[in-house]
Scaffold this active site. Structure first.
Site, PDB file in Angstrom:
ATOM      1  N   CYS A  30       0.838  -1.190   0.000  1.00 20.00           N
ATOM      2  CA  CYS A  30       0.000   0.000   0.000  1.00 20.00           C
ATOM      3  C   CYS A  30       0.878   1.248   0.000  1.00 20.00           C
ATOM      4  O   CYS A  30       1.834   1.345   0.761  1.00 20.00           O
ATOM      5  CB  CYS A  30      -0.959   0.075   1.186  1.00 20.00           C
ATOM      6  SG  CYS A  30      -2.147  -1.261   1.209  1.00 20.00           S
ATOM      7  N   ARG A  35       3.983  -0.270  -4.775  1.00 22.03           N
ATOM      8  CA  ARG A  35       3.693  -0.833  -3.453  1.00 22.03           C
ATOM      9  C   ARG A  35       2.369  -1.595  -3.414  1.00 22.03           C
ATOM     10  O   ARG A  35       2.081  -2.271  -2.429  1.00 22.03           O
ATOM     11  CB  ARG A  35       3.642   0.286  -2.410  1.00 22.03           C
ATOM     12  CG  ARG A  35       4.919   1.061  -2.293  1.00 22.03           C
ATOM     13  CD  ARG A  35       4.774   2.135  -1.252  1.00 22.03           C
ATOM     14  NE  ARG A  35       4.776   1.567   0.074  1.00 22.03           N
ATOM     15  CZ  ARG A  35       5.842   1.438   0.843  1.00 22.03           C
ATOM     16  NH1 ARG A  35       7.004   1.863   0.410  1.00 22.03           N
ATOM     17  NH2 ARG A  35       5.756   0.898   2.030  1.00 22.03           N
ATOM     18  N   TRP A  42      -2.768  -2.797  -1.846  1.00 23.79           N
ATOM     19  CA  TRP A  42      -2.517  -4.228  -2.032  1.00 23.79           C
ATOM     20  C   TRP A  42      -3.439  -4.915  -1.034  1.00 23.79           C
ATOM     21  O   TRP A  42      -3.254  -4.810   0.174  1.00 23.79           O
ATOM     22  CB  TRP A  42      -1.051  -4.555  -1.741  1.00 23.79           C
ATOM     23  CG  TRP A  42      -0.693  -5.980  -2.023  1.00 23.79           C
ATOM     24  CD1 TRP A  42      -0.375  -6.518  -3.240  1.00 23.79           C
ATOM     25  CD2 TRP A  42      -0.602  -7.053  -1.076  1.00 23.79           C
ATOM     26  NE1 TRP A  42      -0.098  -7.861  -3.111  1.00 23.79           N
ATOM     27  CE2 TRP A  42      -0.230  -8.221  -1.793  1.00 23.79           C
ATOM     28  CE3 TRP A  42      -0.807  -7.158   0.300  1.00 23.79           C
ATOM     29  CZ2 TRP A  42      -0.054  -9.448  -1.186  1.00 23.79           C
ATOM     30  CZ3 TRP A  42      -0.636  -8.395   0.906  1.00 23.79           C
ATOM     31  CH2 TRP A  42      -0.255  -9.530   0.163  1.00 23.79           C
ATOM     32  N   ASN A  76      -2.194   1.603   5.755  1.00 25.32           N
ATOM     33  CA  ASN A  76      -1.311   0.539   5.272  1.00 25.32           C
ATOM     34  C   ASN A  76      -1.035  -0.360   6.471  1.00 25.32           C
ATOM     35  O   ASN A  76      -0.761   0.142   7.555  1.00 25.32           O
ATOM     36  CB  ASN A  76      -0.006   1.153   4.745  1.00 25.32           C
ATOM     37  CG  ASN A  76       1.025   0.098   4.393  1.00 25.32           C
ATOM     38  OD1 ASN A  76       0.672  -1.031   4.053  1.00 25.32           O
ATOM     39  ND2 ASN A  76       2.289   0.458   4.453  1.00 25.32           N
ATOM     40  N   GLY A  77      -1.132  -1.687   6.267  1.00 23.26           N
ATOM     41  CA  GLY A  77      -0.852  -2.611   7.367  1.00 23.26           C
ATOM     42  C   GLY A  77      -2.062  -3.485   7.643  1.00 23.26           C
ATOM     43  O   GLY A  77      -2.974  -3.567   6.815  1.00 23.26           O
ATOM     44  N   GLU A 127      17.900 -17.613  -7.175  1.00 21.87           N
ATOM     45  CA  GLU A 127      17.478 -16.272  -7.588  1.00 21.87           C
ATOM     46  C   GLU A 127      16.953 -16.304  -9.039  1.00 21.87           C
ATOM     47  O   GLU A 127      15.930 -15.680  -9.352  1.00 21.87           O
ATOM     48  CB  GLU A 127      18.656 -15.299  -7.446  1.00 21.87           C
ATOM     49  CG  GLU A 127      18.562 -13.976  -8.189  1.00 21.87           C
ATOM     50  CD  GLU A 127      17.481 -13.020  -7.668  1.00 21.87           C
ATOM     51  OE1 GLU A 127      16.805 -13.337  -6.677  1.00 21.87           O
ATOM     52  OE2 GLU A 127      17.308 -11.957  -8.306  1.00 21.87           O
ATOM     53  N   LYS A 177      13.125 -15.182  -9.936  1.00 20.59           N
ATOM     54  CA  LYS A 177      12.826 -14.073 -10.848  1.00 20.59           C
ATOM     55  C   LYS A 177      11.921 -14.543 -11.969  1.00 20.59           C
ATOM     56  O   LYS A 177      10.984 -13.865 -12.363  1.00 20.59           O
ATOM     57  CB  LYS A 177      14.152 -13.529 -11.383  1.00 20.59           C
ATOM     58  CG  LYS A 177      14.196 -12.093 -11.594  1.00 20.59           C
ATOM     59  CD  LYS A 177      14.568 -11.192 -10.434  1.00 20.59           C
ATOM     60  CE  LYS A 177      14.004 -11.514  -9.079  1.00 20.59           C
ATOM     61  NZ  LYS A 177      14.610 -10.752  -8.025  1.00 20.59           N
ATOM     62  N   GLU A 201       8.335 -15.255 -10.694  1.00 19.95           N
ATOM     63  CA  GLU A 201       7.711 -14.027 -10.210  1.00 19.95           C
ATOM     64  C   GLU A 201       7.129 -13.164 -11.333  1.00 19.95           C
ATOM     65  O   GLU A 201       6.035 -12.633 -11.204  1.00 19.95           O
ATOM     66  CB  GLU A 201       8.822 -13.258  -9.486  1.00 19.95           C
ATOM     67  CG  GLU A 201       8.439 -12.048  -8.748  1.00 19.95           C
ATOM     68  CD  GLU A 201       9.655 -11.422  -8.051  1.00 19.95           C
ATOM     69  OE1 GLU A 201      10.817 -11.793  -8.324  1.00 19.95           O
ATOM     70  OE2 GLU A 201       9.421 -10.535  -7.223  1.00 19.95           O
ATOM     71  N   HIS A 216      19.585 -36.745  -5.861  1.00 26.52           N
ATOM     72  CA  HIS A 216      18.894 -37.190  -4.635  1.00 26.52           C
ATOM     73  C   HIS A 216      17.381 -37.040  -4.756  1.00 26.52           C
ATOM     74  O   HIS A 216      16.677 -37.098  -3.760  1.00 26.52           O
ATOM     75  CB  HIS A 216      19.413 -36.398  -3.430  1.00 26.52           C
ATOM     76  CG  HIS A 216      20.883 -36.614  -3.184  1.00 26.52           C
ATOM     77  ND1 HIS A 216      21.390 -37.779  -2.666  1.00 26.52           N
ATOM     78  CD2 HIS A 216      21.955 -35.827  -3.452  1.00 26.52           C
ATOM     79  CE1 HIS A 216      22.711 -37.695  -2.590  1.00 26.52           C
ATOM     80  NE2 HIS A 216      23.070 -36.515  -3.069  1.00 26.52           N
ATOM     81  N   LYS A 227       5.709  -4.510  -4.053  1.00 23.82           N
ATOM     82  CA  LYS A 227       7.038  -4.331  -3.481  1.00 23.82           C
ATOM     83  C   LYS A 227       6.868  -3.886  -2.029  1.00 23.82           C
ATOM     84  O   LYS A 227       5.843  -3.307  -1.682  1.00 23.82           O
ATOM     85  CB  LYS A 227       7.767  -3.257  -4.280  1.00 23.82           C
ATOM     86  CG  LYS A 227       9.260  -3.398  -4.225  1.00 23.82           C
ATOM     87  CD  LYS A 227       9.924  -2.584  -5.273  1.00 23.82           C
ATOM     88  CE  LYS A 227      11.409  -2.743  -5.216  1.00 23.82           C
ATOM     89  NZ  LYS A 227      11.867  -4.048  -5.686  1.00 23.82           N
TER      90      LYS A 227
HETATM   91  C1  F6R Z   1      11.938 -10.661  -5.498  1.00 26.39           C
HETATM   92  C2  F6R Z   1      11.666  -9.660  -4.515  1.00 26.39           C
HETATM   93  C3  F6R Z   1      11.285 -10.079  -3.135  1.00 26.39           C
HETATM   94  C4  F6R Z   1      12.056  -9.242  -2.102  1.00 26.39           C
HETATM   95  C5  F6R Z   1      11.600  -9.609  -0.687  1.00 26.39           C
HETATM   96  C6  F6R Z   1      12.373  -8.840   0.363  1.00 26.39           C
HETATM   97  O1  F6R Z   1      12.319 -10.110  -6.711  1.00 26.39           O
HETATM   98  O2  F6R Z   1      11.741  -8.495  -4.792  1.00 26.39           O
HETATM   99  O3  F6R Z   1      11.513 -11.433  -2.947  1.00 26.39           O
HETATM  100  O4  F6R Z   1      13.415  -9.484  -2.263  1.00 26.39           O
HETATM  101  O5  F6R Z   1      10.230  -9.327  -0.548  1.00 26.39           O
HETATM  102  O6  F6R Z   1      12.237  -7.477   0.193  1.00 26.39           O
HETATM  103  P1  F6R Z   1      13.206  -6.460   0.901  1.00 26.39           P
HETATM  104  O7  F6R Z   1      14.561  -6.630   0.293  1.00 26.39           O
HETATM  105  O8  F6R Z   1      12.630  -5.108   0.614  1.00 26.39           O
HETATM  106  O9  F6R Z   1      13.204  -6.795   2.349  1.00 26.39           O
END
Ligand code: F6R
Length: 617
Positions: free
Chosen positions: A2, A27, A76, A102-103, A486, A490, A493, A509, A612
């Site tokens: 949010c 966000r 969100w 937010n929260g 990673e 990616k 995601e 395994h 994010k």
């Molecule tokens: C993946 C991604 C998330 C963040 C995770 C932690 O591309 O962006 O997995 O890495 O939510 O976020 P931060 O680094 O902001 O604590």
């Protein structure tokens, strides 16, 4: 999660709120809304489910009355689906009061029952409306004193919240409160701003104030007042935003992600900049804090998602150079398993946003158990660094795309700087090794740039050909293993393709059962010079899956001819010492994920279901 923005001043607030929301949309993008107190002193509100563009269209068709006090929100969804009705703001006190949040308010059911019993009505399924209605009730009980009403509400809420509200009776005033959720103040000339992060107002001012935990802020055009929940005045900490609005603009790029991947060289260079003096690592933020590193017998790193994978890479470097055991833990698992933490443990948190609730709560728990805490963070004024004993900032610049890319390489860089710093302090790092590591670090930006210049097009072409692929596997060994994880994260995601990363040695395994003819597998091949044994082992792992029909895409260093007979495609990275290969090998994987999502016509910046900065647990 949010995005929140508030404005008071002489200018018309609607365009300021809308451009703030555009910068905060990363966000959350389920729905958006704004409220404005117009020139006649009446409160107008508009909210729409869907991306911000829908709200914008609606405002173009039927504008709200012009006014200079306003709040805006991009959501969100947590409680209640993404509908017009559940979008924020929520109104109360005969629609004279608007509130955004937010929260998560954990005791909302209990509060709602109390309010229903008292005859209050609700129009949404959200926890937020409970706070709005409660604020309306307290506003009346406190005879129109919005700040006092806010304090009464904040004391009743459990959970995490940032709340902003305004009332028709008080044009020129926006009140906010925060607990475990972000809120910063932007100081203008005759105008003031509030935002979930500085992106909300950076185009208007770079002077900011950080609001502490359990604090309430009132902004008016010519004043800012911060108090604790008991009404005692507190002095907020000021800071200057180190980047300008242009840094958070897309520029000419097709997406923020494309821009941010192109900034990976800079992210590493800027994180190193100013931290090497006369051939030695000097981290100014850690000056005078040697006792953080000398009296410890263990380091625990806490992080989530991509930051967790960069932390796994960091473990190799810290253990190798500083000879101290390192555990890396998912922050959300750490808290609930009675972890063994003492005052001899240094807990390092890694977080791009500095607001991830899981990480924040784990850091608080570690501090409660007596650990020393250090934050590696990319965001000034964020909560996690404020809750930690020390902070080392990554200087990746603002990261807007939901998928983290440039922050990942900056985090590895910061962890390596930290490893070298701790190794020197503890006397475990031979000067020749330190010199070589510093030299490697300094050459990384140029080498990443080489990949972007020479391999990007070919990787995007490959991604295009693979647009119909349904599953991709990623294999790596040693520091290549977190990079495989990673690469898989990616891809899933942003392109919604099944992807998994494995330690190459683990395949036999169990996971090798997944291999069937045509299965694409990315393999991170270690350097045959720096890690000859591992190189040979990985080639054997490749042969094991090739024999079962896998299609191999190898990421291997330039000049490694031995890999050619074993791979269908070879993507090249420049030569580097083994520990530094992750900073290079991840770049093709970021480009590939982005290329594949683009080839599928998906929005790489705002993938479905995600946001994010995950500020809920
Ligand atoms: C993946 C991604 C998330 C963040 C995770 C932690 O591309 O962006 O997995 O890495 O939510 O976020 P931060 O680094 O902001 O604590």
């Amino acid at each position: 999660m949010c995005g929140i923005v508030g404005y008071v001043g002489p200018r018309e607030s609607q365009p300021i709120l809308m451009s703030g929301l555009a910068r905060l949309e990363y966000r959350g993008y389920d729905s958006a809304g704004i409220a404005v107190i117009d020139g006649e002193g009446s409160l107008g509100m508009r909210k729409r489910a869907g991306k911000l563009a829908r709200l914008s269209e609606s405002l173009d068709e039927a504008p709200l009355g012009a006014g200079t006090t306003g709040i805006g929100h991009t959501r969100w969804a947590t409680h209640g689906g993404p509908t017009d009705g559940n979008a924020h703001p929520h109104l109360a006190d005969d629609d004279k009061l608007a509130l955004i949040h937010n929260g998560i308010i954990e005791n909302f059911s209990e509060l709602k029952a109390e309010l229903l019993e008292q005859g209050f009505a609700f129009r949404s399924d959200t926890d937020t409306e409970v706070a709005a209605v409660l604020l309306g009730r307290e506003y009346r009980a406190h005879e129109g004193d919005l700040e006092a009403a806010f304090r009464a509400v904040a004391r009743r809420l459990d959970g995490a919240f940032t709340l902003l509200a305004m009332h028709e009776d008080h044009p020129g005033l926006v009140v906010g409160a925060r607990r475990n959720s972000p809120l910063v103040i932007g100081l203008g000339e005759g105008e003031n701003f509030l935002g979930s992060d500085v992106a909300a107002f950076v185009e208007h001012t770079r002077h900011a104030l950080a609001i502490g935990q359990d604090e309430i802020v009132s902004i008016r055009p010519d004043s800012v007042r911060v108090t604790d929940f008991d009404g005692n005045v507190v002095e907020p900490q000021s800071f200057e935003v180190s980047w300008d609005a242009a840094a958070a603009d897309k520029g000419g790029w097709s997406s923020f992600m494309a821009k941010e991947v192109s900034e990976e060289p800079e992210a590493v260079a800027n994180t190193v900049m100013g931290r090497i003096h006369d051939g030695a690592i000097v981290i100014p933020e850690l000056e005078g804090l040697d006792e953080l590193f000398t009296g410890i017998d263990r380091i625990t790193i806490l992080a989530c998602g991509t930051a967790y994978y960069s932390s796994l890479v960091g473990k190799y470097a810290i253990e190798q150079w500083a000879r101290i055991p390192v555990d890396v833990e998912l922050a959300h698992e750490f808290r609930y398993r009675d972890p063994i933490i003492t005052e001899r443990t240094l807990v390092v948190s890694v977080s791009q946003s500095g607001e991830t609730m899981d990480t924040l709560m784990a850091v608080k728990e570690a501090a409660r158990l007596g650990a020393k805490t250090l934050s590696i963070c990319n965001t000034q004024g964020a909560t996690i660094p404020r809750e930690s004993d020390a902070v080392v900032y990554t200087h990746a610049g603002p990261e807007v795309a939901v998928a983290s890319t440039k922050a990942f390489v900056a985090q590895i860089t910061a962890l390596y700087l930290l490893a070298l710093h701790v190794g020197r302090l503890r006397g475990t790092l031979a000067p020749s090794i330190a010199d070589e590591a510093i030299e490697q670090l300094e050459t990384m930006p140029g080498k990443i740039q080489w990949i972007l210049d020479n391999e990007q097009e070919r990787i995007e072409q490959l991604a295009h050909w693979m647009a119909d692929t349904r599953s991709v596997l990623f294999l790596g060994r040693h520091v290549g293993y977190p990079i495989a994880l990673e690469g898989a994260l990616k891809l899933k995601e942003i392109s919604y393709i099944h992807a998994e990363g494995f330690a190459a040695g683990e395949l036999k395994h169990g996971p090798i059962a997944l291999i069937e003819p045509g299965q694409p597998v990315f393999v991170l091949v270690p350097s045959p010079r720096g890690a000859a044994t591992m190189h040979a082992k990985v080639i054997s792992n490749i042969e094991e899956i090739r024999a079962r029909g896998a299609r191999i895409i190898a990421i291997a260093e330039e000049g490694d001819a031995a890999v050619l007979p074993h791979a269908d495609e070879v993507l090249r990275i420049p030569l580097a010492s083994p520990l530094f290969e992750p900073l290079l090998a991840v770049v093709p994987l970021h480009i590939f994920a982005m290329g594949l999502a683009t080839a599928k016509g998906l929005d790489v910046d705002q993938p479905r279901n995600l946001a994010k900065s995950v500020t809920v647990e």
